[in-house]
Scaffold this active site. Structure first.
Site, PDB file in Angstrom:
ATOM      1  N   HIS A  72       1.028  -1.416  -0.070  1.00 21.22           N
ATOM      2  CA  HIS A  72      -0.388  -0.084   0.114  1.00 21.22           C
ATOM      3  C   HIS A  72       1.098   1.138   0.248  1.00 21.22           C
ATOM      4  O   HIS A  72       0.106   2.108   0.536  1.00 21.22           O
ATOM      5  CB  HIS A  72      -0.926  -0.559   1.642  1.00 21.22           C
ATOM      6  N   HIS A  87       2.075   6.861  -0.021  1.00 18.86           N
ATOM      7  CA  HIS A  87       1.050   5.424   0.907  1.00 18.86           C
ATOM      8  C   HIS A  87      -0.525   5.951   0.601  1.00 18.86           C
ATOM      9  O   HIS A  87      -1.227   6.943   0.074  1.00 18.86           O
ATOM     10  CB  HIS A  87       1.287   6.856   2.382  1.00 18.86           C
TER      11      HIS A  87
END
Length: 168
Positions: A72, A87
């Site tokens: 992620h 992120h």
């Protein structure tokens, strides 16, 4: 805004780095991120992008210095030493990689616009996680530099979301 930043080069000249948008969507202030650590800049200064497509691309030329195990997030280092953390979403580590398909690995050299991670926007949203994506200067602690965010509508790999001037 003046922050500190690590510089691996020895020169007295300043260097300007334009950070391309890593996503297609809208670039906004970190203050809009629904997570206090990001919103208050505690994780580092930067901007955020609200994506409209599930493809994260390299915003700078550099080296992938860390691909998070759950895919992620990724960190890229520019040749100047500047490190950016990308992120995807908030609390998406909880998905344990589900909905994320990395296209790079730690150690890979990347160029602006190269796909880093494909992800499923609907899957992330359906799981109840915000898709807003912080783009942070990860190593903002050692040498002076200035950052100017550039907000608004962006295309992945194009349109600057930040202009960073490194003072050497």
């Amino acid at each position: 805004m003046i922050w500190k930043w690590k510089n691996n080069k020895s020169s007295n000249a300043s260097e300007a780095i334009s950070v391309a948008s890593p996503l297609t969507g809208t670039c906004v202030s970190l203050a809009e991120v629904p997570d206090e650590a990001f919103a208050q800049g505690l994780m580092g200064p930067g901007a955020a992008v609200i994506p409209t497509a599930g493809r994260l691309v390299a915003p700078i030329d550099g080296t992938v210095v860390h691909l998070i195990k759950s895919h992620h997030a990724v960190m890229i280092e520019h040749s100047s030493g500047l490190q950016l953390l990308l992120h995807v979403g908030i609390n998406t580590v909880s998905l344990k990689g589900q909905g994320f398909a990395p296209r790079v690995q730690t150690g890979d050299r990347v160029t602006v616009g190269q796909t880093l991670i494909d992800f499923d926007l609907n899957e992330i949203a359906s799981a109840g996680y915000p898709v807003i994506t912080p783009v942070l200067v990860a190593n903002a602690a050692e040498q002076p530099w200035e950052m100017q965010p550039v907000y608004g509508s962006k295309e992945a790999g194009q349109g600057s979301i930040m202009k960073i001037t490194l003072a050497k």
